[in-house]
Structure formats: C-alpha cells, structure tokens
Design an enzyme around this catalytic site. Structure first.
Site, PDB file in Angstrom:
ATOM      1  N   HIS A  70      52.834  50.319  45.647  1.00 47.17           N
ATOM      2  CA  HIS A  70      52.772  48.858  45.526  1.00 47.17           C
ATOM      3  C   HIS A  70      54.225  48.412  45.351  1.00 47.17           C
ATOM      4  CE1 HIS A  70      48.456  49.244  44.824  1.00 47.17           C
ATOM      5  NE2 HIS A  70      48.694  50.034  43.793  1.00 47.17           N
ATOM      6  N   GLN A 125      55.611  46.017  42.662  1.00 45.51           N
ATOM      7  CA  GLN A 125      55.538  46.394  41.251  1.00 45.51           C
ATOM      8  C   GLN A 125      56.831  47.034  40.743  1.00 45.51           C
ATOM      9  OE1 GLN A 125      51.936  48.593  40.395  1.00 45.51           O
ATOM     10  NE2 GLN A 125      50.631  47.019  41.290  1.00 45.51           N
ATOM     11  N   ARG A 131      48.214  45.256  33.313  1.00 45.95           N
ATOM     12  CA  ARG A 131      47.748  44.542  34.503  1.00 45.95           C
ATOM     13  C   ARG A 131      48.039  43.051  34.411  1.00 45.95           C
ATOM     14  NH1 ARG A 131      41.516  44.126  36.669  1.00 45.95           N
ATOM     15  NH2 ARG A 131      41.358  42.872  34.781  1.00 45.95           N
ATOM     16  N   TYR A 133      48.025  44.306  48.742  1.00 43.38           N
ATOM     17  CA  TYR A 133      46.966  43.318  48.498  1.00 43.38           C
ATOM     18  C   TYR A 133      47.487  41.923  48.166  1.00 43.38           C
ATOM     19  CZ  TYR A 133      47.755  45.026  43.664  1.00 43.38           C
ATOM     20  OH  TYR A 133      48.305  45.417  42.459  1.00 43.38           O
ATOM     21  N   HIS A 181      40.320  48.177  47.278  1.00 48.76           N
ATOM     22  CA  HIS A 181      41.090  48.097  46.036  1.00 48.76           C
ATOM     23  C   HIS A 181      40.450  48.923  44.941  1.00 48.76           C
ATOM     24  CE1 HIS A 181      42.335  46.677  42.081  1.00 48.76           C
ATOM     25  NE2 HIS A 181      43.521  46.547  42.652  1.00 48.76           N
ATOM     26  N   ARG A 222      35.156  48.089  41.678  1.00 46.91           N
ATOM     27  CA  ARG A 222      34.976  46.838  40.939  1.00 46.91           C
ATOM     28  C   ARG A 222      35.191  45.637  41.847  1.00 46.91           C
ATOM     29  NH1 ARG A 222      38.991  49.045  38.134  1.00 46.91           N
ATOM     30  NH2 ARG A 222      40.326  47.250  38.582  1.00 46.91           N
ATOM     31  N   HIS A 227      41.470  53.099  45.489  1.00 47.72           N
ATOM     32  CA  HIS A 227      41.588  53.394  44.067  1.00 47.72           C
ATOM     33  C   HIS A 227      40.189  53.778  43.566  1.00 47.72           C
ATOM     34  CE1 HIS A 227      45.036  50.221  43.560  1.00 47.72           C
ATOM     35  NE2 HIS A 227      45.562  51.434  43.586  1.00 47.72           N
ATOM     36  N   GLU A 249      40.247  55.790  38.192  1.00 46.46           N
ATOM     37  CA  GLU A 249      41.538  55.847  37.486  1.00 46.46           C
ATOM     38  C   GLU A 249      41.345  55.648  35.999  1.00 46.46           C
ATOM     39  OE1 GLU A 249      45.918  53.605  37.314  1.00 46.46           O
ATOM     40  OE2 GLU A 249      44.366  52.850  38.656  1.00 46.46           O
ATOM     41  N   HIS A 275      44.285  58.404  42.649  1.00 45.29           N
ATOM     42  CA  HIS A 275      44.156  58.725  41.229  1.00 45.29           C
ATOM     43  C   HIS A 275      43.054  59.770  41.002  1.00 45.29           C
ATOM     44  CE1 HIS A 275      47.075  55.688  40.382  1.00 45.29           C
ATOM     45  NE2 HIS A 275      46.291  54.702  40.767  1.00 45.29           N
ATOM     46  N   ASP A 325      53.304  54.933  43.357  1.00 42.10           N
ATOM     47  CA  ASP A 325      52.444  53.863  42.854  1.00 42.10           C
ATOM     48  C   ASP A 325      53.231  52.650  42.366  1.00 42.10           C
ATOM     49  OD1 ASP A 325      50.322  52.398  41.897  1.00 42.10           O
ATOM     50  OD2 ASP A 325      49.533  53.933  40.587  1.00 42.10           O
TER      51      ASP A 325
END
Length: 397
Positions: free
Chosen positions: A17, A20, A42, A81, A169, A172, A196, A199, A233, A284
């Site tokens: 990402h 990040q 997050r 994303y 993603h 969830r 993902h 994780e 992960h 990551d």
C-alpha cells in the site's frame, strides 16, 4: 537465464500500500493510558488516505518504488483501494488513481501488478462505509466488471512491466455473494486475485460468529480460492484452513515487518511450508522496506514457533536458496503473474558485513546475506536487464 557471479535474483514485493509509507514515524507512539492495536492504527491510516489527491498519491508511490528498488525489490503488487476523490466522489476517469500507480512504477523502473481492490461495505452485517472509507467504495459488482474492461484496454498494461489484477480487501468489506463471481472474473481474464484474510483474530472470530465459517473457508466455499489466488497475511489459520490452501494451490504472502509492527500475531509459517503452500513476502505498510528483513523474520518466527533451527529449507537443507530465491523471487513473481527475466540484484561482497569472517570459505554471498543482508549491501539492481540502481543509488535520485 543464468545469474552472473555476485548477483542474486531480484525480490518480488507481493503486497504494497504505497501511500501508507507516509505514516512512517507517525504511528510509533500512544497515550500510555490507552491500548494501541491494528484498529487504532487503522484510524490514523484513514486520516492520511483522506488528504492525498491523485498527484500526491503518484508522487508518494514513486518515492516508495524507488526505495524498493534500492533495497533490492524488482517487482511489486500494489494492493490499491484509494480509488475516488477525497470527498468520496468518483473521478471523471474511474481508474485515475490506478493509472497513477502504474505511471509511478514505470517512472521508477519497477515491474508492477496493479491489484484493483474491491471494498464495498463496512462489516459483516452490510454496514455502510464510513465517510473516511468512501474513497475506497466499489458500489456494485458491475462497477468491478467495468474496471476490468477499462484496465484491459490500458496502453501501459503489457503483461511484462505492467499488469493488473483484482483484490478482495477482506471478507468484512466484500459481500459473500460477490466472492465467487470475482474469482471467476479473474480466471476468465487470466489475471491474479489477492485477498487480505485472517490477519486479525477478531476478524476470524466474527466471521465464524456471523457466517459459521472461517475467512479462508468462506473464500473456498464461494469459489474464490484457486492457483491464481494469494492470501495476504493468513496469520490466524487453523488446520482446515491450511488444508484448503494446499488443496486449491493458493499462495500466502507473509508481511512479517508489518504484522510485527501492527501486533497482528505470528503466522503458522512452518505448517504452511510443510503443506506445500506457496509462500511469498511483502512490505505492506512500508514501516520497513527491506526484503532481507522480511525473509529473516519469516524464518526466525518459524524457528521461535517450532523451537527448531533452519526451518524453511531447500532439498539440500539450505536456508538461503529457499528464502532468497524461492520465496523472495520465484513465488513472489508467480503471485504477481509477472516475468522476472533479467531482474537481478548485485550485493557488495566487499562490505564489512560480508568480510573478515573466519571459517566461511564454503559460504556463498547468498548464505551470508541470509543473516547479514540489508539494503545497504545492494550496490546494483537491474530490471529486465536494464540498470536502475548503480553504486547503491537509483538513477533518478
């Protein structure tokens, strides 16, 4: 292609990402009276993602990719994303930020698979996305199909230096009814699928509670696990999960420095390896960009968990070829669906870390790099046979 003396094959960064990286140095403190976890981290990530326009995303990615090259990574999977404007409204060009990631990679000279990431909901009960998640939203499955059609026609995509795929993603964030069609869409277009999964233990527990199955079990049940799938992960897996991954020939991308930074947990690396699951690595969140550290941590976590040494080994019992070549290069390139011909890293065999060692006559540069390796030892990098790093410095610096 033969590897010249003193060189090793370039590393694939299977999970990135890029934006990040902007968090580096900003998330290593907490209120002593409060707990800190992935979930509090997050919130800070959301805040950063909400401040960057297309140009800023592209510039951040270019800097990130140049650092990757100087560290020895020659290919990257960008799990992307941040699709829309900061206010959540779509750009006129629906894949504007995806194109920005591709441009950044081409400018830096690193191979990329742009993994367009699907993010539709805020939780297992179809909770709406928060305002800070609005930039990520895929409104319906048809919008995903349109993205695939658009990126299939993108001139930058040549399948060699630039490829694209899809990413879930998380279970969830994507409705179960989408998972099978996403898997079929990737297989019908011959592109890669990343996800993902497992994780966080809370995600696994909630998936069991709401759906009666683990995240891996859900992906398998809905038809999203196959040999083009890489689970990112996979920290909290049970025996059945590992069996499903092995049976479907899906891979797992470990991100040890990020998983350590976020306090995710310790994966069952030895069990995955024993089951024949294809392992790769990624940096990551880019708290650290160092393929040697990712590989060492993967091995050392496996040693600590099993109370044994030399866990990830090749058929001759050697750690370095398994880590540096198989996991660091071959498996990563398979996960990204990219060629690796001519992707090479030159290590400085005269560096202090590699010299003046007694009794190492039988040790190769790779053997020593397995434990002593770090980005400072990288003196040259070639991608597709073209020099991009010389004397340890990227040519665009």
């Amino acid at each position: 292609m033969a590897v010249p003396a003193g060189w090793i094959r370039g590393f694939a960064n299977g999970h990135s990402h890029a934006f990040q990286r902007q968090l580096r140095g900003l998330v290593q403190r907490r209120d002593p009276s409060l707990n800190d976890s992935f979930w509090t981290w997050r919130e800070k990530m959301y805040a950063i993602s909400g401040t960057m326009d297309v140009n800023e995303l592209e510039n951040a990615a270019r800097s990130c990719y140049i650092e990757m090259l100087e560290a020895g990574y020659t290919a990257v999977g960008e799990f992307h994303y941040v699709h829309h404007q900061a206010n959540g409204q779509p750009h006129e060009d629906s894949v504007a930020t995806s194109r920005a990631m591709m441009r950044a990679a081409k400018q830096a000279g690193i191979r990329i698979n742009l993994l367009y990431t699907i993010y539709n909901r805020g939780g297992f009960e179809d909770e709406p996305l928060s305002e800070r998640q609005a930039r990520f939203r895929a409104p319906d499955f048809e919008s995903v199909e349109r993205v695939v059609d658009t990126l299939s026609q993108e001139p930058m995509v040549d399948g060699k230096s630039v490829a694209f795929g899809l990413a879930i993603h998380s279970v969830r964030a994507v409705p179960p009814a989408w998972l099978g069609p996403i898997g079929e869409l990737t297989r019908s277009h011959g592109i890669m699928l990343h996800a993902h999964a497992s994780e966080q233990k809370i995600e696994v527990d909630e998936c069991w509670e709401k759906l009666g199955v683990s995240p891996i079990g859900l992906l398998e049940r809905e038809g999203a696990l196959s040999d083009n799938t890489t689970i990112v992960h996979g920290t909290w897996l049970d025996d059945a999960d590992i069996s499903m991954l092995s049976r479907t020939s899906a891979g797992v991308c470990l991100c040890p420095t990020t998983e350590g930074d976020l306090g995710d947990g310790v994966p069952r690396t030895s069990d995955l390896n024993d089951a024949g699951v294809r392992l790769s690595i990624g940096s990551d969140s880019h708290a650290v960009i160092d393929p040697f550290m990712e590989l060492k941590m993967a091995e050392y976590q496996a040693r600590a968990a099993t109370q044994q040494r030399c866990v990830l080994i090749d058929q001759a019992g050697c750690v370095a070829p398994k880590l540096l070549d198989e996991i660091g290069h071959t498996n990563g390139y398979i996960a990204l669906g990219l060629p690796g011909d001519g992707d090479l890293v030159l290590l400085d065999a005269d560096a202090r870390a590699m010299t003046n060692l007694n009794g190492t006559e039988g040790a190769t540069v790779a053997d020593m790099a397995m434990t002593a390796g770090h980005p400072g030892l990288v003196s040259g990098v070639r991608v597709g046979g073209v020099d991009v790093v010389v004397d340890g410095v990227h040519l665009e610096r």
